[in-house]
Write a protein that holds these residues in place. Structure first.
Motif, mmCIF file in Angstrom:
data_model
loop_
_atom_site.group_PDB
_atom_site.id
_atom_site.type_symbol
_atom_site.label_atom_id
_atom_site.label_comp_id
_atom_site.label_asym_id
_atom_site.label_seq_id
_atom_site.Cartn_x
_atom_site.Cartn_y
_atom_site.Cartn_z
ATOM 1 N N VAL A 52 0.789 -1.329 -0.044
ATOM 2 C CA VAL A 52 0.163 0.211 0.043
ATOM 3 C C VAL A 52 0.713 1.206 0.025
ATOM 4 N N SER A 53 1.806 1.283 0.812
ATOM 5 C CA SER A 53 2.898 2.514 0.746
ATOM 6 C C SER A 53 3.545 2.704 -0.526
ATOM 7 N N THR A 54 3.834 1.580 -1.153
ATOM 8 C CA THR A 54 4.680 1.679 -2.380
ATOM 9 C C THR A 54 3.659 2.150 -3.515
ATOM 10 N N PHE A 55 2.409 1.630 -3.402
ATOM 11 C CA PHE A 55 1.269 2.016 -4.356
ATOM 12 C C PHE A 55 1.256 3.747 -4.213
ATOM 13 N N TYR A 56 0.859 4.066 -3.137
ATOM 14 C CA TYR A 56 0.358 5.475 -2.767
ATOM 15 C C TYR A 56 1.747 6.630 -3.083
ATOM 16 N N HIS A 57 3.057 6.024 -2.614
ATOM 17 C CA HIS A 57 4.028 6.716 -2.867
ATOM 18 C C HIS A 57 4.324 6.938 -4.429
ATOM 19 N N LYS A 58 4.067 5.864 -5.279
ATOM 20 C CA LYS A 58 4.344 5.899 -6.614
ATOM 21 C C LYS A 58 3.327 6.703 -7.521
ATOM 22 N N TYR A 59 2.047 6.907 -6.997
ATOM 23 C CA TYR A 59 1.068 7.636 -7.631
ATOM 24 C C TYR A 59 0.736 8.919 -7.009
ATOM 25 N N TYR A 60 0.750 9.223 -5.624
ATOM 26 C CA TYR A 60 0.229 10.135 -5.005
ATOM 27 C C TYR A 60 1.396 11.057 -4.289
ATOM 28 N N ILE A 84 -5.647 -1.862 -1.541
ATOM 29 C CA ILE A 84 -6.055 -0.741 -2.358
ATOM 30 C C ILE A 84 -7.466 -0.765 -3.056
ATOM 31 N N PRO A 85 -8.154 0.014 -2.942
ATOM 32 C CA PRO A 85 -9.505 -0.095 -3.663
ATOM 33 C C PRO A 85 -9.674 -0.516 -5.076
ATOM 34 N N PHE A 86 -10.444 -1.609 -5.567
ATOM 35 C CA PHE A 86 -10.750 -1.671 -6.810
ATOM 36 C C PHE A 86 -9.403 -2.385 -7.628
ATOM 37 N N THR A 87 -8.590 -2.853 -6.801
ATOM 38 C CA THR A 87 -7.126 -3.474 -7.118
ATOM 39 C C THR A 87 -6.797 -4.671 -6.811
ATOM 40 N N ASP A 88 -7.283 -5.696 -7.819
ATOM 41 C CA ASP A 88 -6.866 -7.043 -7.279
ATOM 42 C C ASP A 88 -5.188 -7.404 -7.584
ATOM 43 N N PRO A 89 -4.668 -8.384 -6.969
ATOM 44 C CA PRO A 89 -3.372 -8.651 -7.286
ATOM 45 C C PRO A 89 -2.772 -8.685 -8.560
ATOM 46 N N ILE A 90 -3.755 -9.271 -9.444
ATOM 47 C CA ILE A 90 -3.273 -9.274 -10.812
ATOM 48 C C ILE A 90 -3.045 -7.797 -11.482
ATOM 49 N N ARG A 91 -4.077 -6.945 -11.244
ATOM 50 C CA ARG A 91 -3.905 -5.536 -11.653
ATOM 51 C C ARG A 91 -2.563 -5.048 -10.870
ATOM 52 N N LEU A 92 -2.585 -4.948 -9.798
ATOM 53 C CA LEU A 92 -1.515 -4.313 -9.003
ATOM 54 C C LEU A 92 -0.029 -4.884 -9.720
ATOM 55 N N LYS A 93 0.171 -5.982 -9.973
ATOM 56 C CA LYS A 93 1.441 -6.358 -10.540
ATOM 57 C C LYS A 93 1.388 -5.938 -12.045
ATOM 58 N N GLU A 94 0.443 -6.166 -12.862
ATOM 59 C CA GLU A 94 0.434 -6.158 -14.259
ATOM 60 C C GLU A 94 0.231 -4.766 -14.633
ATOM 61 N N LYS A 95 -0.682 -4.232 -13.883
ATOM 62 C CA LYS A 95 -0.769 -2.749 -14.491
ATOM 63 C C LYS A 95 -0.190 -1.621 -13.822
ATOM 64 N N CYS A 96 -0.070 -1.822 -12.364
ATOM 65 C CA CYS A 96 0.529 -0.854 -11.578
ATOM 66 C C CYS A 96 2.099 -1.043 -11.418
ATOM 67 N N GLY A 97 2.639 -2.317 -11.789
ATOM 68 C CA GLY A 97 4.064 -2.511 -11.880
ATOM 69 C C GLY A 97 4.617 -2.694 -10.527
ATOM 70 N N ILE A 98 3.836 -3.104 -9.514
ATOM 71 C CA ILE A 98 4.059 -3.384 -8.277
ATOM 72 C C ILE A 98 4.356 -4.963 -7.872
ATOM 73 N N ASP A 99 5.558 -5.465 -7.768
ATOM 74 C CA ASP A 99 5.404 -7.013 -7.649
ATOM 75 C C ASP A 99 5.079 -7.305 -6.190
ATOM 76 N N HIS A 100 4.762 -8.676 -5.921
ATOM 77 C CA HIS A 100 4.279 -9.078 -4.681
ATOM 78 C C HIS A 100 4.044 -10.605 -4.723
ATOM 79 N N HIS A 101 3.888 -11.314 -3.831
ATOM 80 C CA HIS A 101 3.726 -12.690 -3.678
ATOM 81 C C HIS A 101 2.243 -13.141 -3.240
#
Length: 244
Positions: A52-60, A84-101
């Motif tokens: 979550v921290s990575t996502f918001y620091h990346k875009y906000y 992250i609202p409306f963001t599933d693990p697939i979209r988080l990795k493939e669209k937002c460019g944030i890797d995870h497990h």
């Protein structure tokens, strides 16, 4: 820069990301929910908190104004997992460019939202103009299945004060007060209208169909709904940013 943007820069000590993450870190699992209902609190996991921290620091990571979109409450396969609202693990990795497990499970609402984001111009442009959240900030489940905050009267009564305090907290961020987009044209829109009449949070509320409804019942008309979303986004952006 609009007067609203200037005001936000003067009053917000931290960036949008830092201010939101500070609020997010104070969320706790409610202890007052009716029996059999449960709220999912993914932020308690260090891994999710970092995502979550990575996502918001990346875009906000700025002080800029955004138009808000408010859904119902997160789903257990989207924001209930990733935080992250409306963001599933697939979209988080493939669209937002944030890797995870995390398990790469799809969520219907996330599929629609990220197709819409792609049509708008991509994640970087979309998140620079818009901020997505929900009227209630945590995923709600009963017997392992998603529930909406309004599906049960006792549940609704329990979370009602939290919805008000949650929205009031979001309004401390640099978000546009001229217009808000309500994701959900039925009960979610009715509640936001009712609350707005009391608290005068926004000048205008624009409702759009909920992505789950579209994907589950109107998939053949998905293109039409995507165009409707894009029209609303551009109109809201114009109303917020292009008027003095």
């Amino acid at each position: 820069m609009t007067t609203h943007q200037s005001s936000s820069r003067q009053t917000l000590a931290n960036t949008f990301a830092d201010a939101f993450l500070q609020y997010n870190s104070r969320l706790v699992v409610p202890i007052h929910l009716p029996h059999a209902f449960q709220a999912l609190h993914p932020f308690a996991s260090p891994e999710i908190a970092q995502l979550v921290s990575t996502f918001y620091h990346k875009y906000y990571a700025d002080y800029d104004l955004r138009v808000t979109l408010l859904g119902i409450n997160p789903g257990r396969f989207g924001g209930g997992i990733t935080g992250i609202p409306f963001t599933d693990p697939i979209r988080l990795k493939e669209k937002c460019g944030i890797d995870h497990h995390l398990p790469m499970k799809p969520e219907l609402s996330s599929q629609f939202i990220y197709e819409m984001i792609e049509r708008y111009g991509g994640v970087q442009m979309f998140y620079h103009h818009f901020f997505i959240h929900s009227l209630y900030p945590l995923a709600l489940v009963k017997d392992g299945k998603n529930v909406n905050y309004y599906d049960d009267k006792a549940l609704f009564d329990a979370v009602y004060p939290d919805i008000i305090s949650h929205i009031q907290a979001l309004l401390q961020l640099p978000i546009c007060r001229r217009v808000v987009i309500c994701i959900g044209e039925g009960k979610n829109f009715a509640l936001l209208q009712k609350l707005n009449q009391t608290y005068h949070w926004w000048q205008t509320i624009i409702p759009v169909a909920h992505p789950r409804f579209i994907m589950q019942y109107k998939r053949k008309q998905m293109e039409l709904y995507l165009q409707q979303y894009l029209q609303v986004l551009h109109q809201a952006k114009q109303d917020c940013f292009d008027k003095s």
